[in-house]
Motif scaffolding. Structure first.
Motif, PDB file in Angstrom:
ATOM      1  N   GLU A 124      10.226  12.030 -46.180  1.00 41.13           N
ATOM      2  CA  GLU A 124      10.746  10.830 -45.515  1.00 41.13           C
ATOM      3  C   GLU A 124      11.001  11.107 -44.034  1.00 41.13           C
ATOM      4  O   GLU A 124      10.749  10.250 -43.180  1.00 41.13           O
ATOM      5  N   ARG A 125      11.476  12.293 -43.716  1.00 42.24           N
ATOM      6  CA  ARG A 125      11.698  12.648 -42.318  1.00 42.24           C
ATOM      7  C   ARG A 125      10.385  12.611 -41.533  1.00 42.24           C
ATOM      8  O   ARG A 125      10.344  12.138 -40.389  1.00 42.24           O
ATOM      9  N   LYS A 127       7.752  10.826 -42.191  1.00 38.77           N
ATOM     10  CA  LYS A 127       7.369   9.417 -42.011  1.00 38.77           C
ATOM     11  C   LYS A 127       8.073   8.819 -40.800  1.00 38.77           C
ATOM     12  O   LYS A 127       7.472   8.096 -39.992  1.00 38.77           O
ATOM     13  N   ILE A 128       9.364   9.113 -40.679  1.00 39.57           N
ATOM     14  CA  ILE A 128      10.131   8.558 -39.564  1.00 39.57           C
ATOM     15  C   ILE A 128       9.637   9.131 -38.234  1.00 39.57           C
ATOM     16  O   ILE A 128       9.490   8.401 -37.251  1.00 39.57           O
ATOM     17  N   HIS A 129       9.360  10.442 -38.204  1.00 36.46           N
ATOM     18  CA  HIS A 129       8.798  11.036 -36.987  1.00 36.46           C
ATOM     19  C   HIS A 129       7.505  10.332 -36.590  1.00 36.46           C
ATOM     20  O   HIS A 129       7.279  10.023 -35.413  1.00 36.46           O
ATOM     21  N   GLN A 131       6.417   7.234 -37.433  1.00 34.44           N
ATOM     22  CA  GLN A 131       6.651   5.848 -37.024  1.00 34.44           C
ATOM     23  C   GLN A 131       7.293   5.776 -35.651  1.00 34.44           C
ATOM     24  O   GLN A 131       6.955   4.897 -34.841  1.00 34.44           O
ATOM     25  N   ASN A 132       8.205   6.699 -35.358  1.00 32.99           N
ATOM     26  CA  ASN A 132       8.820   6.737 -34.033  1.00 32.99           C
ATOM     27  C   ASN A 132       7.785   7.062 -32.962  1.00 32.99           C
ATOM     28  O   ASN A 132       7.809   6.493 -31.861  1.00 32.99           O
ATOM     29  N   VAL A 316      17.449  12.104 -38.787  1.00 34.57           N
ATOM     30  CA  VAL A 316      16.381  11.470 -38.018  1.00 34.57           C
ATOM     31  C   VAL A 316      16.500   9.956 -38.219  1.00 34.57           C
ATOM     32  O   VAL A 316      16.491   9.475 -39.350  1.00 34.57           O
ATOM     33  N   GLU A 317      16.607   9.236 -37.121  1.00 32.31           N
ATOM     34  CA  GLU A 317      16.782   7.786 -37.224  1.00 32.31           C
ATOM     35  C   GLU A 317      15.561   7.070 -36.669  1.00 32.31           C
ATOM     36  O   GLU A 317      14.913   7.520 -35.732  1.00 32.31           O
ATOM     37  N   ARG A 318      15.242   5.937 -37.270  1.00 31.34           N
ATOM     38  CA  ARG A 318      14.137   5.131 -36.786  1.00 31.34           C
ATOM     39  C   ARG A 318      14.502   4.495 -35.456  1.00 31.34           C
ATOM     40  O   ARG A 318      15.613   4.002 -35.279  1.00 31.34           O
ATOM     41  N   LYS A 319      13.567   4.483 -34.549  1.00 34.46           N
ATOM     42  CA  LYS A 319      13.813   3.896 -33.226  1.00 34.46           C
ATOM     43  C   LYS A 319      13.395   2.433 -33.198  1.00 34.46           C
ATOM     44  O   LYS A 319      12.553   2.009 -33.963  1.00 34.46           O
TER      45      LYS A 319
END
Length: 319
Positions: A124-125, A127-129, A131-132, A316-319
């Motif tokens: 999941e981390r 994926k977020i990297h 997408q960001n 890790v947060e989505r931007k």
């Protein structure tokens, strides 16, 4: 005498465990594979194994290479998907008489036939990297490929047997099927138990233009210390690329000879590596370059070590 040297701080825990085993007589092959697997299994190290950086299609494709310094046998996999331990598959291939380098679907079929564990390597981390980064590219001129670190290791056991290995997810958002220097013998790694070994991390497209790992071993064979060989090979090839092409990609290498002596060199501002021998506990060093291009080592401080882990494990947060 025994020892191990590895690229980047992320290898520390694996090296720490492996040298304890080396001290008990474990062979260089088993110790090296265990140390690399420790990095592959750690999702917070986003450039190797589980949680590795996805390609342009948000798929994690992994590369790994293994070499036996006694027999010069090699095993390599490239662009393999959905298997949890590329280094183990590469080592198994090194025992085959032919078909030692398999890629993509062929590598996956081999791994399945030989009972290696399947696993979705996209965390999941990761994926977020991804997408960001897609959002960043729409807003800035940042290169999509920014961010890539290979774990590469050289191991010497008390019998004098040496091995080398690498594992990586390669360039972030690379083209599907892209393979860099990491799984290529002579470029990403090389070892000869009669001399020593070397391993590389950096921009594979440039490292493989010079077969830099093999060049370091060649220089050690001619009598250079590992440090002299690393410095000479990196400095020369960096200059050659700049002369011919106007620029040189990131290039950092580590080496160890069959006496347990070691060295490292880089053409970037700061590079970290881990080394341990019978006389030296596992230690993280930083290679730093001054304004004149000369490099020097300094041991990583406790604060630096803590910050390294903290930043990689941060949410890790989505931007």
């Amino acid at each position: 005498m025994y020892g191990m040297i590895a690229t980047w701080r992320m290898a520390y825990e694996g090296v720490e465990d492996a040298v304890r085993q080396l001290a008990k007589g474990t062979g260089a092959g088993d110790a090296l594979v265990a140390a690399i697997r420790a990095v592959e299994d750690e999702e917070y190290y986003k450039s190797v194994g589980y949680g590795g950086l996805p390609n342009e299609e948000m798929v994690v494709e992994l590369d790994a290479g293994y070499m036996d310094g006694d027999t010069l046998s090699i095993g390599c996999v490239g662009a393999i998907r959905d298997f949890s331990s590329p280094i183990c598959i590469a080592r198994a291939l090194s025992d085959e008489p032919v078909n030692n380098f398999l890629v993509g679907e062929g590598a996956e079929k081999y791994a399945h036939r030989h009972g290696f564990a399947r696993k979705n390597m996209l965390s999941e981390r990761a994926k977020i990297h991804y997408q960001n980064r897609v959002k960043e590219l729409k807003q800035t001129d940042r290169k999509p490929y920014s961010g890539h670190d290979t774990v590469g290791m050289i191991c010497l056991d008390i019998q004098g047997h040496m091995t080398a290995g690498t594992s990586t997810s390669g360039l972030f958002m690379k083209h599907a099927g892209r393979i860099g220097d990491s799984p290529i013998a002579g470029s990403g790694f090389y070892v000869d138990s009669q001399v020593g070994g070397a391993s590389a991390t950096g921009l594979g497209e440039d490292v493989m233009k010079g077969c830099v790992s093999y060049e370091i071993v060649r220089l050690m064979r001619e009598g250079k210390t590992p440090q002299e060989a690393c410095e000479q090979a990196v400095r020369h090839f960096d200059a050659e690329l700049r002369r011919r092409r106007g620029q040189a990609g990131d290039m950092s290498l580590v080496a160890m000879n069959n006496k347990g002596e070691w060295g490292a060199a880089t053409n970037i501002d700061t590079f970290s590596f881990v080394v341990a021998t019978a006389q030296q506990p596992p230690t993280v060093y930083l290679v730093k370059r001054d304004e004149t291009g000369n490099a020097h080592f300094e041991q990583a401080s406790a604060a630096w070590m803590e910050d390294y882990v903290r930043t990689r494990k941060a949410a890790v947060e989505r931007k």
